[in-house]
Design an enzyme around this catalytic site. Sequence first.
Site, PDB file in Angstrom:
ATOM      1  CG  MET A  25      -3.818   2.996  -7.099  1.00 47.54           C
ATOM      2  SD  MET A  25      -5.183   3.684  -6.172  1.00 47.54           S
ATOM      3  CE  MET A  25      -4.865   3.037  -4.551  1.00 47.54           C
ATOM      4  CG  HIS A  32       3.321  -2.485  -7.006  1.00 43.96           C
ATOM      5  ND1 HIS A  32       3.654  -1.779  -5.877  1.00 43.96           N
ATOM      6  CD2 HIS A  32       1.982  -2.353  -7.158  1.00 43.96           C
ATOM      7  CE1 HIS A  32       2.565  -1.234  -5.361  1.00 43.96           C
ATOM      8  NE2 HIS A  32       1.531  -1.572  -6.113  1.00 43.96           N
ATOM      9  CG  ASP A 145      -5.636  -5.294  -3.249  1.00 46.10           C
ATOM     10  OD1 ASP A 145      -6.009  -4.803  -2.181  1.00 46.10           O
ATOM     11  OD2 ASP A 145      -4.560  -5.000  -3.800  1.00 46.10           O
ATOM     12  CD  GLN A 148      -8.062  -4.034  -7.131  1.00 46.88           C
ATOM     13  OE1 GLN A 148      -8.409  -2.922  -6.782  1.00 46.88           O
ATOM     14  NE2 GLN A 148      -6.784  -4.351  -7.312  1.00 46.88           N
TER      15      GLN A 148
HETATM   16  O1  PAF Z   1      -4.933  -2.293  -6.802  1.00 42.52           O
HETATM   17  C1  PAF Z   1      -4.727  -1.107  -7.124  1.00 42.52           C
HETATM   18  O2  PAF Z   1      -3.612  -0.584  -6.966  1.00 42.52           O
HETATM   19  C2  PAF Z   1      -5.860  -0.282  -7.689  1.00 42.52           C
HETATM   20  O3  PAF Z   1      -7.066  -0.625  -7.104  1.00 42.52           O
HETATM   21  C3  PAF Z   1      -5.937  -0.323  -9.215  1.00 42.52           C
HETATM   22  C4  PAF Z   1      -6.241  -1.723  -9.722  1.00 42.52           C
HETATM   23  C5  PAF Z   1      -4.626   0.166  -9.816  1.00 42.52           C
HETATM   24  C6  PAF Z   1      -7.059   0.594  -9.711  1.00 42.52           C
HETATM   25  O4  PAF Z   1      -6.854   1.909  -9.307  1.00 42.52           O
END
Ligand code: PAF
Length: 278
Positions: A25, A32, A145, A148
Amino acid sequence: MRAWSTRQLHAKAEKSKRIGFVPTMGFLHSGHLALVTRAKKENDAVVVSIFVNPTQFGPTEDFNAYPRNLKKDLALLKKEKVDAVFVPSATAMYPDGVKSTINAGPESKPLEGQFRKGHFDGVCTVVVKLFDAVRPTTAYFGQKDFQQTRVVEEMVARRKMPVKIVVCPTVREADGLAKSSRNVYLSPVERAIAPVLHQTLLLVKKDLLAGEPVGKVEATAFGVLALTGFNVQYFSVCDAKTLKPLRSFKASKGKRVVVAVAAYLGKTRLIDNSLFSL
Ligand code: PAF
């Protein structure tokens, strides 16, 4: 994006390329970039997406305030020599508004699911759309996360999507705070307190491995964090596969567990976790 990926995947003169994909995002940090580094190592081409996905934010959450700096992100990715950056608009991703969303599986219900209703439906919806566009061989997600990653892994398995999911270790500041785009919200005082979250997770791991009862360990951690100034939403020792709470240490011997926490420091919501085998 799809045309570009199709050219990579069906390159005639050479062998088909492996596309590594890092969905983000934006407001990129070294967490990242660690995913990008891993993707570069394991693929022929690397794609990064930058899209602040509205469907994964609740109506009272920070979608509008979410930090953005596309110029800086693009400069960082240029330095990393990624092959493509996919920056779709909201109308490209949701041309008909949000008429249908994907229902995330049972792993989405505990922990974050208790406090961010619909969050993982939004994540799954956008991840499917991003995978459709990018057509990655492998996609890279951060362990910070953790829930996720479990939700996406299960969605990919249930839908038999031809994508491999790789989960990379959480990248931390020198004092242990997990890197997160939201850390910019912290005031200097909150920033000084924030590493206690990670320190508490380390202590909990030690106590659990020493055989302390799960309930007692959770309650102590909750108390420590509350006394330090955190407003804790959950602090839970869970089965790392199902994310269901673990109640007894003895019955869980040999199991892979995740200790997951979400807590507010002032207005900033922080999450972190620790993953190990009992
Ligand atoms: O982890 C994130 O930055 C977001 O949840 C993702 C996987 C890009 C989905 O919008």
